[in-house]
Design a protein around this motif. Structure first.
Motif, short mmCIF file in Angstrom:
data_model
loop_
_atom_site.label_atom_id
_atom_site.label_comp_id
_atom_site.label_asym_id
_atom_site.label_seq_id
_atom_site.Cartn_x
_atom_site.Cartn_y
_atom_site.Cartn_z
N MET A 15 67.85 104.82 90.79
CA MET A 15 68.24 106.20 90.97
C MET A 15 66.99 107.03 91.29
O MET A 15 65.93 106.80 90.75
N LEU A 16 67.15 108.02 92.18
CA LEU A 16 66.03 108.88 92.57
C LEU A 16 66.17 110.27 91.97
O LEU A 16 67.27 110.81 91.89
N CYS A 17 65.04 110.85 91.60
CA CYS A 17 65.01 112.23 91.12
C CYS A 17 65.33 113.14 92.31
O CYS A 17 64.78 112.98 93.40
N GLN A 18 66.23 114.08 92.10
CA GLN A 18 66.63 114.97 93.18
C GLN A 18 65.59 116.06 93.46
O GLN A 18 65.73 116.79 94.43
N LYS A 19 64.55 116.15 92.64
CA LYS A 19 63.51 117.14 92.88
C LYS A 19 62.27 116.52 93.53
O LYS A 19 61.79 117.01 94.53
N CYS A 20 61.78 115.40 92.99
CA CYS A 20 60.54 114.80 93.50
C CYS A 20 60.77 113.50 94.27
O CYS A 20 59.83 112.95 94.82
N ASN A 21 61.99 113.00 94.26
CA ASN A 21 62.37 111.76 94.95
C ASN A 21 61.71 110.50 94.37
O ASN A 21 61.66 109.48 95.04
N CYS A 22 61.20 110.57 93.16
CA CYS A 22 60.63 109.40 92.51
C CYS A 22 61.76 108.55 91.91
O CYS A 22 62.81 109.07 91.54
N GLU A 23 61.51 107.26 91.82
CA GLU A 23 62.45 106.35 91.20
C GLU A 23 62.53 106.64 89.70
O GLU A 23 61.49 106.78 89.04
N ILE A 24 63.74 106.73 89.17
CA ILE A 24 63.95 106.98 87.73
C ILE A 24 64.46 105.69 87.11
O ILE A 24 65.48 105.15 87.56
N PRO A 25 63.76 105.17 86.10
CA PRO A 25 64.26 103.96 85.42
C PRO A 25 65.65 104.21 84.84
O PRO A 25 65.96 105.32 84.39
N VAL A 26 66.48 103.18 84.85
CA VAL A 26 67.85 103.27 84.34
C VAL A 26 67.84 103.78 82.90
O VAL A 26 67.06 103.31 82.07
N GLY A 27 68.64 104.79 82.64
CA GLY A 27 68.77 105.34 81.30
C GLY A 27 67.79 106.47 81.00
O GLY A 27 67.88 107.10 79.96
N GLU A 28 66.84 106.74 81.91
CA GLU A 28 65.85 107.79 81.67
C GLU A 28 66.10 109.04 82.49
O GLU A 28 65.31 109.97 82.45
N GLU A 29 67.20 109.07 83.24
CA GLU A 29 67.52 110.25 84.03
C GLU A 29 68.02 111.38 83.14
O GLU A 29 68.55 111.14 82.06
N VAL A 30 67.80 112.61 83.60
CA VAL A 30 68.23 113.79 82.86
C VAL A 30 69.09 114.62 83.81
O VAL A 30 68.72 114.86 84.95
N LYS A 31 70.25 115.05 83.31
CA LYS A 31 71.12 115.92 84.10
C LYS A 31 70.80 117.36 83.74
O LYS A 31 70.73 117.72 82.57
N HIS A 32 70.55 118.18 84.77
CA HIS A 32 70.23 119.59 84.55
C HIS A 32 70.82 120.40 85.69
O HIS A 32 70.43 120.22 86.85
N ARG A 33 71.76 121.27 85.36
CA ARG A 33 72.40 122.15 86.34
C ARG A 33 72.87 121.40 87.58
O ARG A 33 72.61 121.80 88.71
N GLY A 34 73.54 120.29 87.34
CA GLY A 34 74.12 119.52 88.42
C GLY A 34 73.16 118.60 89.15
O GLY A 34 73.55 117.94 90.11
N THR A 47 70.21 115.42 89.05
CA THR A 47 69.68 114.29 88.31
C THR A 47 68.17 114.31 88.50
O THR A 47 67.67 114.25 89.63
N LEU A 48 67.44 114.44 87.38
CA LEU A 48 65.99 114.63 87.43
C LEU A 48 65.28 113.58 86.59
O LEU A 48 65.83 113.06 85.62
N CYS A 49 64.01 113.33 86.96
CA CYS A 49 63.14 112.53 86.10
C CYS A 49 62.68 113.43 84.95
O CYS A 49 62.81 114.65 85.01
N GLU A 50 62.11 112.81 83.94
CA GLU A 50 61.69 113.58 82.76
C GLU A 50 60.63 114.62 83.12
O GLU A 50 60.66 115.75 82.63
N ASP A 51 59.67 114.24 83.98
CA ASP A 51 58.60 115.18 84.36
C ASP A 51 59.15 116.42 85.03
O ASP A 51 58.76 117.54 84.71
N CYS A 52 60.06 116.25 85.99
CA CYS A 52 60.63 117.40 86.69
C CYS A 52 61.47 118.26 85.75
O CYS A 52 61.46 119.49 85.83
N TYR A 53 62.18 117.62 84.83
CA TYR A 53 62.98 118.35 83.85
C TYR A 53 62.08 119.21 82.96
O TYR A 53 62.34 120.40 82.76
N VAL A 54 61.00 118.64 82.46
CA VAL A 54 60.08 119.38 81.60
C VAL A 54 59.45 120.53 82.38
O VAL A 54 59.31 121.64 81.86
N GLU A 55 59.08 120.30 83.63
CA GLU A 55 58.47 121.36 84.45
C GLU A 55 59.43 122.52 84.68
O GLU A 55 59.01 123.67 84.73
N LEU A 56 60.73 122.21 84.81
CA LEU A 56 61.71 123.29 84.98
C LEU A 56 61.85 124.11 83.70
O LEU A 56 61.98 125.34 83.75
#
Length: 132
Positions: A1-20, A22-31
Motif C-alpha cells: 500500500m502507498l501513502c497518499q501524501k508522500c507515495n512511500c510504501e507502507i508496511p501492512v498494518g502500519e497505515e493510518v486513515k485520516h480524513r479519507g 491512507t497515510l504513513c505514520e510520518d505523514c500522519y504525525v506531520e499533519l
C-alpha cells in the motif's frame, strides 16, 4: 500500500486513515503536529540538551543542517526558496531542519521589505519570526 501524501510504501498494518486518506505514520504525525520554529519550550530543551552534551555551534547537527547553516552564514540573509533550491528540499523538509536550527539558536527568520529572510542567529538583530 502507498501513502497518499508522500507515495512511500507502507508496511501492512502500519497505515493510518485520516480524513479519507491512507497515510504513513510520518505523514500522519506531520499533519497533526507540523514543525514549529517558534517554540519556547523547544528552544529551552534544545539549549539544555546541547549544554549537557557539551555541544556548541553546529556540533550534533546532521550534515544537511550544517550545510544549511554554512550556506546561510556565507550567503545570507537568504529566502527559504533559495535554501530549498540550493539543497533540493521540499518546504516540509526545510521547515523541519529550520525548526531545529532555530531551536538551537543558530538561524532565525525576519521580515524585511515584505519578504521573509533567514540569517544566522545574533542577539539584538531584527525581530525574530516563524518561517511560515
Amino acid at each position: 500500500m502507498l501513502c497518499q501524501k508522500c507515495n512511500c510504501e507502507i508496511p501492512v498494518g502500519e497505515e493510518v486513515k485520516h480524513r479519507g486518506q491512507t497515510l504513513c505514520e510520518d505523514c500522519y504525525v506531520e499533519l497533526l503536529e507540523p514543525p514549529r520554529s517558534c517554540d519556547v519550550a523547544a528552544v529551552y530543551s534544545a539549549k539544555a540538551a546541547r549544554k549537557a552534551a557539551g555541544q556548541e555551534g553546529t556540533d550534533g547537527l546532521t550534515e544537511l543542517q550544517k550545510d544549511i547553516y554554512n550556506y546561510v552564514k556565507t550567503e545570507g540573509p537568504v529566502t527559504h526558496d533559495q535554501i530549498m533550491k540550493q539543497f533540493n528540499l521540499s518546504r516540509l523538509q526545510l521547515d523541519k531542519n529550520f525548526a531545529i536550527l532555530r531551536h538551537c539558536e543558530l538561524l532565525r527568520g525576519f521580515r524585511e521589505n515584505g519578504q521573509v529572510l533567514v540569517t544566522i542567529w545574533t542577539q539584538g538583530g531584527p525581530g525574530e519570526m516563524n518561517m511560515g
